[in-house]
Structure formats: C-alpha cells, structure tokens
Motif scaffolding. Structure first.
Motif, PDB file in Angstrom:
ATOM      1  N   UNK A  64    -120.014 168.589   6.423  1.00 21.12           N
ATOM      2  CA  UNK A  64    -119.391 167.933   5.332  1.00 21.12           C
ATOM      3  C   UNK A  64    -119.004 166.385   5.679  1.00 21.12           C
ATOM      4  N   UNK A  65    -118.282 166.364   6.631  1.00 25.02           N
ATOM      5  CA  UNK A  65    -117.812 164.862   7.390  1.00 25.02           C
ATOM      6  C   UNK A  65    -118.985 164.100   7.903  1.00 25.02           C
ATOM      7  N   UNK A  66    -119.901 164.906   8.538  1.00 26.49           N
ATOM      8  CA  UNK A  66    -120.937 164.206   8.917  1.00 26.49           C
ATOM      9  C   UNK A  66    -121.933 163.609   7.824  1.00 26.49           C
ATOM     10  N   UNK A  67    -122.049 164.377   6.685  1.00 27.39           N
ATOM     11  CA  UNK A  67    -122.702 164.043   5.654  1.00 27.39           C
ATOM     12  C   UNK A  67    -122.118 162.863   4.869  1.00 27.39           C
ATOM     13  N   UNK A  68    -120.590 162.869   4.748  1.00 24.33           N
ATOM     14  CA  UNK A  68    -120.113 161.908   4.057  1.00 24.33           C
ATOM     15  C   UNK A  68    -120.514 160.580   4.697  1.00 24.33           C
ATOM     16  N   UNK A  69    -120.235 160.600   6.079  1.00 28.00           N
ATOM     17  CA  UNK A  69    -120.347 159.136   6.886  1.00 28.00           C
ATOM     18  C   UNK A  69    -121.641 158.956   6.842  1.00 28.00           C
ATOM     19  N   UNK A  70    -122.702 159.868   6.848  1.00 28.37           N
ATOM     20  CA  UNK A  70    -124.083 159.296   6.824  1.00 28.37           C
ATOM     21  C   UNK A  70    -124.379 158.801   5.521  1.00 28.37           C
ATOM     22  N   UNK A  71    -123.652 159.251   4.249  1.00 30.37           N
ATOM     23  CA  UNK A  71    -124.177 158.904   2.968  1.00 30.37           C
ATOM     24  C   UNK A  71    -123.441 157.414   2.713  1.00 30.37           C
ATOM     25  N   UNK A  72    -122.127 157.452   3.449  1.00 28.97           N
ATOM     26  CA  UNK A  72    -121.579 156.000   3.260  1.00 28.97           C
ATOM     27  C   UNK A  72    -122.296 154.959   4.186  1.00 28.97           C
ATOM     28  N   UNK A  73    -122.977 155.318   5.243  1.00 29.54           N
ATOM     29  CA  UNK A  73    -123.700 154.324   6.051  1.00 29.54           C
ATOM     30  C   UNK A  73    -124.934 154.082   5.071  1.00 29.54           C
ATOM     31  N   UNK A  74    -125.674 154.967   4.535  1.00 26.91           N
ATOM     32  CA  UNK A  74    -126.746 154.475   3.627  1.00 26.91           C
ATOM     33  C   UNK A  74    -126.436 153.994   2.434  1.00 26.91           C
ATOM     34  N   UNK A  75    -125.124 154.054   1.824  1.00 23.26           N
ATOM     35  CA  UNK A  75    -124.759 153.147   0.654  1.00 23.26           C
ATOM     36  C   UNK A  75    -124.570 151.589   1.128  1.00 23.26           C
ATOM     37  N   UNK A  76    -123.990 151.533   2.385  1.00 21.31           N
ATOM     38  CA  UNK A  76    -123.995 150.269   2.881  1.00 21.31           C
ATOM     39  C   UNK A  76    -125.166 149.604   3.186  1.00 21.31           C
ATOM     40  N   UNK A  77    -125.983 150.541   3.597  1.00 19.43           N
ATOM     41  CA  UNK A  77    -127.493 149.766   3.825  1.00 19.43           C
ATOM     42  C   UNK A  77    -128.252 149.589   2.395  1.00 19.43           C
ATOM     43  N   UNK A  78    -127.873 150.312   1.356  1.00 22.54           N
ATOM     44  CA  UNK A  78    -128.526 150.086   0.051  1.00 22.54           C
ATOM     45  C   UNK A  78    -127.996 148.635  -0.291  1.00 22.54           C
ATOM     46  N   UNK A  79    -126.809 148.429  -0.095  1.00 26.32           N
ATOM     47  CA  UNK A  79    -126.176 147.229  -0.663  1.00 26.32           C
ATOM     48  C   UNK A  79    -126.806 145.915   0.285  1.00 26.32           C
ATOM     49  N   UNK A  80    -126.961 146.101   1.509  1.00 26.54           N
ATOM     50  CA  UNK A  80    -127.811 145.177   2.201  1.00 26.54           C
ATOM     51  C   UNK A  80    -128.985 144.979   1.770  1.00 26.54           C
ATOM     52  N   UNK A  81    -129.996 146.215   1.509  1.00 27.49           N
ATOM     53  CA  UNK A  81    -131.171 146.063   0.879  1.00 27.49           C
ATOM     54  C   UNK A  81    -131.397 145.350  -0.385  1.00 27.49           C
ATOM     55  N   UNK A  82    -130.165 145.487  -1.267  1.00 26.94           N
ATOM     56  CA  UNK A  82    -130.465 144.711  -2.415  1.00 26.94           C
ATOM     57  C   UNK A  82    -130.069 143.315  -2.244  1.00 26.94           C
ATOM     58  N   UNK A  83    -129.405 142.889  -1.455  1.00 30.07           N
ATOM     59  CA  UNK A  83    -129.116 141.627  -0.923  1.00 30.07           C
ATOM     60  C   UNK A  83    -130.567 140.897  -0.419  1.00 30.07           C
ATOM     61  N   UNK A  84    -131.096 141.908   0.437  1.00 32.94           N
ATOM     62  CA  UNK A  84    -132.504 141.288   0.811  1.00 32.94           C
ATOM     63  C   UNK A  84    -133.347 141.010  -0.102  1.00 32.94           C
ATOM     64  N   UNK A  85    -133.520 141.932  -0.994  1.00 30.61           N
ATOM     65  CA  UNK A  85    -134.477 141.817  -2.193  1.00 30.61           C
ATOM     66  C   UNK A  85    -134.067 140.690  -2.798  1.00 30.61           C
ATOM     67  N   UNK A  86    -132.768 140.425  -3.203  1.00 34.41           N
ATOM     68  CA  UNK A  86    -132.537 139.339  -3.852  1.00 34.41           C
ATOM     69  C   UNK A  86    -132.974 137.873  -3.071  1.00 34.41           C
TER      70      UNK A  86
END
Length: 142
Positions: A64-86
C-alpha cells in the motif's frame, strides 16, 4: 517603384522557401502537441490503474505504501505533462502566427509580380499606340 522581373522572381522564391520552412515548423509543433497529449493520457491511465480498489483482499502495508508513493509520483508527472502540453500549445500558436505572416509576405510578392506584369503590358500597349501608321492600306480585292 518598378522592380525587375528577375528581382521579383528571386524574392518570390525566397518567400516561398521561408513559407515552406515555417509550415514545417508548424507541423513539428502539431506533432509535439499530439505527443505531449498522448503522454498525458498514458500517465492518467497509469494513475487510474494504481488507484486502490474497494473490496480488495487484504494487502500488506508495504504494498500500500509503495502504491501510494507510485501514485504520488504519477500525479507529479501528470502535472508536469499538463505544463508541457500548455507550452506545446503556446508553441503551436506561435507557429500558426508565423505561418500566417509568411503567407502574407508571399502573397504581397505575388501581388507585386501581378501589378508589375500588368504595368508592363499597359506600357507595351501605349508604345504600340504611339507607333506611326504603316502608311499603306491593304485591301482585299474589290
């Protein structure tokens, strides 16, 4: 201001080449926007796959901790991807504006060529009107 046809033809070739280069840049900008949007969608799909499932069997705390960490990293990547798209969309807008400007420049040269050829034709007509008459009337057999 009369320009030579050779000069106008050279200007048209240069403007056409510039227009082709700008269009190629615009195509690259379109491709970049599409690529960044695909990356954003892949990241969103991965984040959805990592989300915890209700009613799942007892999972260990470590997973569960690993999944939460991985999910957090994916959300950070999603925000970076949004900026790159903009940023890519801003680049696309700039490329479209450059394409319009290059097309305007090429159209201006084409209009100059048309105007110069019309003026040259009019000048030739006036020169023909100014010629003296040939002096001999040729009639068919009466």
């Amino acid at each position: 201001m009369a320009r030579s046809p050779k000069t106008l033809a050279r200007l048209l070739r240069v403007r056409t080449l510039q227009l082709d280069q700008v269009r190629a840049d615009e195509a690259k900008a379109h491709a970049r926007v599409a690529q960044e949007a695909q990356l954003r969608e892949r990241i969103a799909a991965l984040a959805a796959n990592v989300a915890p499932v209700a009613g799942a069997a007892a999972q260990s705390a470590g997973s569960l901790i690993a999944a939460a960490y991985y999910r957090d990293r994916l959300h950070q990547s999603a925000h970076a991807a949004e900026r790159r798209v903009a940023v890519a969309e801003q680049g696309l807008d700039a490329a479209r504006a450059a394409t319009l400007e290059a097309r305007r420049d090429q159209s201006a040269i084409e209009k100059l060529i048309t105007r110069e050829s019309a003026e040259a034709a009019l000048k030739e007509l006036r020169a023909l009107e100014a010629l003296p008459p040939t002096g001999r009337n040729r009639h068919d057999i009466c």
